[in-house]
Every structure is written in structure tokens, then in C-alpha cells.
Design an enzyme around this catalytic site. Sequence first.
Site, mmCIF file in Angstrom:
data_model
loop_
_atom_site.group_PDB
_atom_site.id
_atom_site.type_symbol
_atom_site.label_atom_id
_atom_site.label_comp_id
_atom_site.label_asym_id
_atom_site.label_seq_id
_atom_site.Cartn_x
_atom_site.Cartn_y
_atom_site.Cartn_z
ATOM 1 N N LYS A 1 0.904 -0.887 0.106
ATOM 2 C CA LYS A 1 0.252 -0.132 0.001
ATOM 3 C C LYS A 1 0.726 1.292 0.294
ATOM 4 O O LYS A 1 0.431 2.153 -0.791
ATOM 5 C CB LYS A 1 -1.239 0.258 1.425
ATOM 6 C CG LYS A 1 -2.234 -1.321 1.077
ATOM 7 C CD LYS A 1 -3.590 -0.521 1.250
ATOM 8 C CE LYS A 1 -4.134 -1.570 2.197
ATOM 9 N NZ LYS A 1 -5.174 -1.297 3.352
ATOM 10 N N LYS B 1 -7.901 -10.320 -8.742
ATOM 11 C CA LYS B 1 -8.974 -10.846 -7.988
ATOM 12 C C LYS B 1 -9.536 -9.769 -8.383
ATOM 13 O O LYS B 1 -9.454 -8.552 -8.481
ATOM 14 C CB LYS B 1 -8.189 -10.665 -6.408
ATOM 15 C CG LYS B 1 -8.506 -11.152 -5.151
ATOM 16 C CD LYS B 1 -7.930 -11.346 -4.083
ATOM 17 C CE LYS B 1 -8.394 -9.808 -3.656
ATOM 18 N NZ LYS B 1 -8.212 -10.062 -2.028
ATOM 19 N N LYS C 1 -11.842 -3.110 -5.441
ATOM 20 C CA LYS C 1 -12.748 -2.171 -5.929
ATOM 21 C C LYS C 1 -11.234 -1.194 -6.358
ATOM 22 O O LYS C 1 -11.566 -0.413 -6.473
ATOM 23 C CB LYS C 1 -13.077 -1.712 -4.646
ATOM 24 C CG LYS C 1 -11.131 -1.365 -3.223
ATOM 25 C CD LYS C 1 -12.524 -1.168 -1.785
ATOM 26 C CE LYS C 1 -11.470 -1.693 -0.846
ATOM 27 N NZ LYS C 1 -12.004 -2.524 0.117
HETATM 28 P P1 AMP Z 1 -11.659 -6.088 1.001
HETATM 29 O O1 AMP Z 1 -12.260 -5.251 0.077
HETATM 30 O O2 AMP Z 1 -10.169 -6.139 0.143
HETATM 31 O O3 AMP Z 1 -11.314 -4.869 2.300
HETATM 32 O O4 AMP Z 1 -11.706 -8.006 1.801
HETATM 33 C C1 AMP Z 1 -12.876 -7.779 2.448
HETATM 34 C C2 AMP Z 1 -13.514 -9.070 2.896
HETATM 35 O O5 AMP Z 1 -13.307 -9.633 1.688
HETATM 36 C C3 AMP Z 1 -11.757 -10.034 3.012
HETATM 37 O O6 AMP Z 1 -12.386 -11.005 4.363
HETATM 38 C C4 AMP Z 1 -11.247 -10.157 1.653
HETATM 39 O O7 AMP Z 1 -11.470 -11.128 1.754
HETATM 40 C C5 AMP Z 1 -12.965 -10.773 1.043
HETATM 41 N N1 AMP Z 1 -12.073 -10.321 -0.612
HETATM 42 C C6 AMP Z 1 -12.009 -9.531 -0.763
HETATM 43 N N2 AMP Z 1 -11.738 -9.313 -2.329
HETATM 44 C C7 AMP Z 1 -12.472 -10.936 -2.784
HETATM 45 C C8 AMP Z 1 -12.508 -11.878 -4.121
HETATM 46 N N3 AMP Z 1 -12.236 -11.281 -5.004
HETATM 47 N N4 AMP Z 1 -12.196 -12.577 -4.105
HETATM 48 C C9 AMP Z 1 -12.898 -13.467 -3.032
HETATM 49 N N5 AMP Z 1 -12.724 -12.516 -1.218
HETATM 50 C C10 AMP Z 1 -12.562 -11.573 -1.289
#
Ligand code: AMP
Length: 345
Positions: free
Chosen positions: A125, A208, A211
Site C-alpha cells: 500500500k 482478484k 475495488k
Molecule cells: P477488502 O475489500 O479487500 O478489504 O476485503 C474484504 C473481505 O472480502 C476480505 O475478507 C477478503 O478476503 C474478501 N474479498 C475481497 N476480494 C475478494 C475476492 N475477489 N474474492 C474473494 N474474496 C474477496
Amino acid sequence: MNDKAPVYQAANGKPNLLSGMQPSAGSLHLGNYLGALVNWTKMQDDFNAYYCVVDLHAITVPQDPAELRANTRRTAAQYLAAGIDENKSALFIQSHVPAHAQLAWVLNTITGMGEAGRMTQFKDKSQKNGVDSASVGLFTYPILQAADILLYQPKAVPVGEDQRQHLELTRDLANRFNSRFGNTFVIPEAHIVKETAKIYDLQVPEAKMSKSAADPKGLINLMDADNVITKKVKSAVTDAEGSIRFDRENKPGVSNLLGIYSLISGMSIAQLEDNFAGAGYGALKGELAEALVAHIAPIRNRAEELLSDPAELDRLLAKGAAQANELAEQTLATVYDRVGFVKAQ
Ligand code: AMP
Ligand code: TRP
């Protein structure tokens, strides 16, 4: 102090669980939903679950205050709409529980600079604008996360694979505190969602779904309108082969669509491959778009309904914060006592 006594036991005998997500967008995406939220809703019956919207973490990178406030409520509304039940779980906003920041301070003092410096998420980051312009808050982010977790004495912490290192740090800090000051914290375990729950970007199916994607068409959001969902599915990247089969390496786009369809419908990938034998990508996309709209629309509608009554939403969040504060204050009081602070009268 008796180090053999169990550190913590909930009155109902169930183990505790904690997880959280940052309110960093106006909508959660399909990866957040299928990879995390679906799992959270399933775990509510077997655990005393604590789910928080981590707004303190969100400000480790610059935020517009009005947007942060709106996104925090929107994230909470989507948790509820997706099935987090306020009668089973404590759903709350991190900044409503002062003990998170208070415990983070104590944990800061037992974390080594080198140890914190090894966290790969900080390295990733801070790379964008250079380490020197990253905030100290971004550097200590994992220590605040450890505080989030340890306050609730959870046995399980459902997170994605990318959070494994932060969970290891949390366990190290808990063990260190326990051995220095006496048994205080339950040692939590990461509950990592299965590989099948990983959702990929519709435009760049090797990456993956996230956002921070370059092209918004790659993400399906829980708050997207029906026609937007349909359009995004129909413009998903596939390949030139033309046959519908699962092959992550050579056919990442089609495999991702099959993976999503399988999770949404409950049908196995093999079953879907059978059903679509001889059909073209248009058929797969058409059916998947329909299934996704049918699945997501009620969630979006429920979230909009919750957001249209902010007083009621805030009341639900206050109830969750009261439950969270009760346990968090108890854990923090033990910590303050053990490190040698004079009890406030
Ligand atoms: P984040 O938005 O990256 O903070 O992720 C929040 C939660 O969503 C975490 O538990 C991640 O593991 C899950 N997550 C985020 N992106 C994915 C994805 N593409 N596939 C599966 N799980 C995801
Ligand atoms: N760092 C987590 C993420 O990026 C969010 C988070 C903050 C979290 N505190 C937490 C997750 C405590 C689990 C438990 O997804």
C-alpha cells in the site's frame, strides 16, 4: 494470578468470532460478498459473532469525511441486507468502541519495529506514493487489527488469504502479552475461506476482483442496478475457444463465470459444464446474468430500504456497539490492570 484458568468462556458456551471490512467504497463487490459475507452469515449460528465496519482503519489513507460517513452506513446496511442478523450477531462501527484504539496503543508498545516493518500489505500500500509519504497509521494498521480481534476473545477470525500475515502477527502479540503479563487473550485462528470462493475480475480474469480495479466493468457491486449487472456480465472477457469448460489456467474468464454461477446456484461446476455442453458463451452469460440479478436485487433493495431510514439503522448499530463495548471494556480492563495502570475511580 492463575495461568491455568481458561482465559475466557462465553456464558452460552459457544466460541466467539470477530471479523471486519473497511468502509472504503459505496458498495461491496461480489468478491466481498461470496468470499466473506456469505461465510459470515453461515457462521452466526455456531459462534457469538462480532462484525465491525472498520472506520478507524479506513482513515489510514486519506478519506473525504462526508463520503466516509456515508460509506460506513452503506457497508453496515449491506452486511444486514446480505443476512447478518442483528439478533444473532453484534454488528457495530469500530469507532463506537473506544477500546479498539486503547488496546492498539498497548499492543504498539510490545510490537517490534522490524516485526511491523515486515508486513507485506504495508509494503504494497505504501509503494504507490513512496514509504515516506505513507502515514504512521498505515504502518501500525496491523496492530490496530490485532486489537480489533483480541478484544473479543475469538477462536475464529474469518478472513481472506491476504490477511494471513496479519493474523500471524495477532497471534504472536497475544502469545507475547500472555507470557509477559499472564494469560489474558484467547489465541485466535484465521478461518480462511476456500480457494473456490475467490472471485476474479470480469475484465482481467487473472486478477482478484478488487475495488481498486482499473476498469469498473470488472466488478459486480451489490448496489448495482439490474441492467448494470447484466451489462457487466455480458461484456466479461472470455476466450476464442468457444467451449464452456473449467480450466483456470487456460480459460480464466470462462472459469470465473462458471465459479460465480456455481456459488450463486449451488450447482457443481461439473453439473454446469454438462448443462452447457455444446452451448456458446452468450448462453452462459445470459443465464448467469439472470441468476445474479435474481440473487443480488433483493439484497440491494433491502440495503436501500435500510438506508432510507437512517435513524433505525443507527439504532441497530447502537445496539451492536453496546454489546461489543461490554466485552471490549472487560478485556481492556484486564489488560490495563496487568500492565500496571492505576485503576480509575
Ligand atoms: P477488502 O475489500 O479487500 O478489504 O476485503 C474484504 C473481505 O472480502 C476480505 O475478507 C477478503 O478476503 C474478501 N474479498 C475481497 N476480494 C475478494 C475476492 N475477489 N474474492 C474473494 N474474496 C474477496
Ligand atoms: N485488514 C482487513 C482487510 O483488509 C480488515 C480488518 C480490520 C479486519 N480489522 C479486522 C479483518 C479484524 C478481520 C479482523 O480485509
